[in-house]
Design a protein around this motif. Structure first.
Motif, PDB file in Angstrom:
ATOM      1  N   LEU A 319       0.833  -1.203   0.000  1.00 45.99           N
ATOM      2  CA  LEU A 319       0.000   0.000   0.000  1.00 45.99           C
ATOM      3  C   LEU A 319       0.870   1.256   0.000  1.00 45.99           C
ATOM      4  O   LEU A 319       0.613   2.211  -0.748  1.00 45.99           O
ATOM      5  CB  LEU A 319      -0.920  -0.039   1.218  1.00 45.99           C
ATOM      6  N   LEU A 320       1.907   1.237   0.811  1.00 49.43           N
ATOM      7  CA  LEU A 320       2.834   2.374   0.853  1.00 49.43           C
ATOM      8  C   LEU A 320       3.518   2.586  -0.487  1.00 49.43           C
ATOM      9  O   LEU A 320       3.701   3.723  -0.939  1.00 49.43           O
ATOM     10  CB  LEU A 320       3.870   2.148   1.951  1.00 49.43           C
ATOM     11  N   GLN A 321       3.894   1.496  -1.158  1.00 44.48           N
ATOM     12  CA  GLN A 321       4.534   1.623  -2.463  1.00 44.48           C
ATOM     13  C   GLN A 321       3.577   2.220  -3.487  1.00 44.48           C
ATOM     14  O   GLN A 321       3.976   3.040  -4.323  1.00 44.48           O
ATOM     15  CB  GLN A 321       5.029   0.257  -2.944  1.00 44.48           C
ATOM     16  N   GLU A 322       2.319   1.824  -3.428  1.00 47.07           N
ATOM     17  CA  GLU A 322       1.324   2.410  -4.339  1.00 47.07           C
ATOM     18  C   GLU A 322       1.185   3.902  -4.103  1.00 47.07           C
ATOM     19  O   GLU A 322       1.095   4.692  -5.055  1.00 47.07           O
ATOM     20  CB  GLU A 322      -0.024   1.711  -4.151  1.00 47.07           C
ATOM     21  N   LEU A 323       1.180   4.307  -2.848  1.00 54.33           N
ATOM     22  CA  LEU A 323       1.067   5.732  -2.552  1.00 54.33           C
ATOM     23  C   LEU A 323       2.302   6.490  -3.012  1.00 54.33           C
ATOM     24  O   LEU A 323       2.206   7.624  -3.510  1.00 54.33           O
ATOM     25  CB  LEU A 323       0.842   5.939  -1.053  1.00 54.33           C
ATOM     26  N   ARG A 324       3.473   5.893  -2.869  1.00 58.03           N
ATOM     27  CA  ARG A 324       4.690   6.548  -3.352  1.00 58.03           C
ATOM     28  C   ARG A 324       4.681   6.697  -4.873  1.00 58.03           C
ATOM     29  O   ARG A 324       5.332   7.578  -5.424  1.00 58.03           O
ATOM     30  CB  ARG A 324       5.920   5.755  -2.924  1.00 58.03           C
ATOM     31  N   SER A 325       3.941   5.834  -5.549  1.00 56.15           N
ATOM     32  CA  SER A 325       3.913   5.856  -7.013  1.00 56.15           C
ATOM     33  C   SER A 325       2.966   6.895  -7.582  1.00 56.15           C
ATOM     34  O   SER A 325       2.988   7.149  -8.778  1.00 56.15           O
ATOM     35  CB  SER A 325       3.491   4.466  -7.541  1.00 56.15           C
TER      36      SER A 325
END
Length: 332
Positions: A319-325
């Protein structure tokens, strides 16, 4: 866009149920933790004990520093909720609806805020604070007898709690979703009850319903709203949630925290839409600040081998990686 702040930590708030998973969630990159009592996930979270709060604070290294400007600092928000809603199969007409509290329950909420605020475990300069919401029965405007048809924000009681909690931040939680659905339910009921051949009173426009609810929360002095955009979950209510984000961004004084069904598989699309909505009602100069006022809330839970809900670090990381993207996808 302002999705990722200078610290590189996306605007993700993770509710935890007991202190055990707090350190892991923080180490993965969550910027805020919402603390609930251990074992209360099934009822939507309730007030934690002071011992649970102390254990959480002690488990996070950055909280041991007095430097609130630390890029790795973690904000803690504490749920103030004496009980959850009774299960549907156990509800009776004598029971109060969710978020509608008796005098004794309200006194318990007041005492919990005072106890935690005076404990020294929270710090206003870190953005720490409380999460709560008090509703009251809403009566039908067409009924002479004041028939109860839903719920609305109890401004008087919420103002009392917000003032009691200052200087800490205060968030109006998902009680908001019960409110924005109340007018629609009332209108549908009134139309269904109209005599044959008559249409009955028109249902209140959804946008008007949202505006009334948002104005009531503002009047209480809340700093933010945790919402899924109405009954159900955030992805299903994406359009309505985007309108709420736009309305909040227009004034710039209330942060919107999108929660309810937010997962790594849907946060990319949901997030892009909400962040675009945040900047659509303001000037270019204010767009970044508006986008900075949109947060995402997910418990990142999975079912463990024993059937209990457990924190899923893999889901939190995804989820954090999606937000960073989100910044990359927008081409900013």
């Amino acid at each position: 866009m302002a999705t990722v702040p200078p610290s590189g930590r996306p605007h993700l708030e993770i509710p935890i149920f007991g202190a055990d998973s707090g350190q892991v969630a923080a180490s993965l990159g969550a910027r805020r933790l919402e603390l609930n009592r251990a074992g209360s996930y099934a009822v939507g979270g309730t007030t934690p004990t002071l011992a649970e709060l102390a254990a959480l604070v002690a488990s996070i290294p950055s909280r041991q520093s007095h430097d609130s400007d630390d890029d790795d600092d973690i904000t803690v928000r504490v749920m103030i909720r004496p009980r959850g809603a009774p299960p549907p199969d156990q509800q009776t007409h004598q029971q109060q609806p969710d978020f509608v509290y008796s005098a004794a329950e309200f006194a318990t909420m007041r005492a919990a805020i005072l106890r935690i605020a005076e404990s020294g475990l929270l710090h206003p300069d870190r953005g720490d604070g409380f999460v709560f919401g008090v509703l009251q029965p809403r009566t039908s405007s067409s009924s002479c007898e004041g028939e109860v048809v839903g719920v609305e924000v109890d401004v008087k009681r919420n103002v009392e709690l917000v003032r009691l909690a200052r200087p800490f931040k205060c968030v109006f939680h998902r009680a908001f979703d019960d409110v924005v659905g109340a007018g629609v339910d009332d209108g549908e009921r009134r139309r269904a009850a109209a005599p044959a051949g008559e249409t009955g009173p028109s249902v209140r426009d959804e946008e008007e319903e949202e505006a009334v609810a948002l104005a009531a929360v503002r009047a209480c002095g809340f700093d933010g709203i945790l919402t899924s955009g109405g009954p159900g979950n955030a992805p299903a209510n994406a359009g309505r949630l985007a309108r709420i984000v736009m309305a909040a961004a227009a004034e710039g004084d209330v942060e919107i925290i999108a929660g309810g069904g937010v997962r790594s598989g849907n946060v990319g699309v949901l997030g892009a839409g909400l962040l675009a909505a945040a900047g659509s009602r303001v000037s270019a100069a204010a767009a970044a600040a508006a986008e900075d006022g949109v947060w995402f809330h997910s418990s990142c839970l999975a079912v463990g081998e024993d059937g209990a809900e457990v924190f899923n670090g893999g889901e939190a990381s995804a989820l954090l990686q999606e937000l960073r993207s989100l910044d990359v996808r927008s081409g900013k």
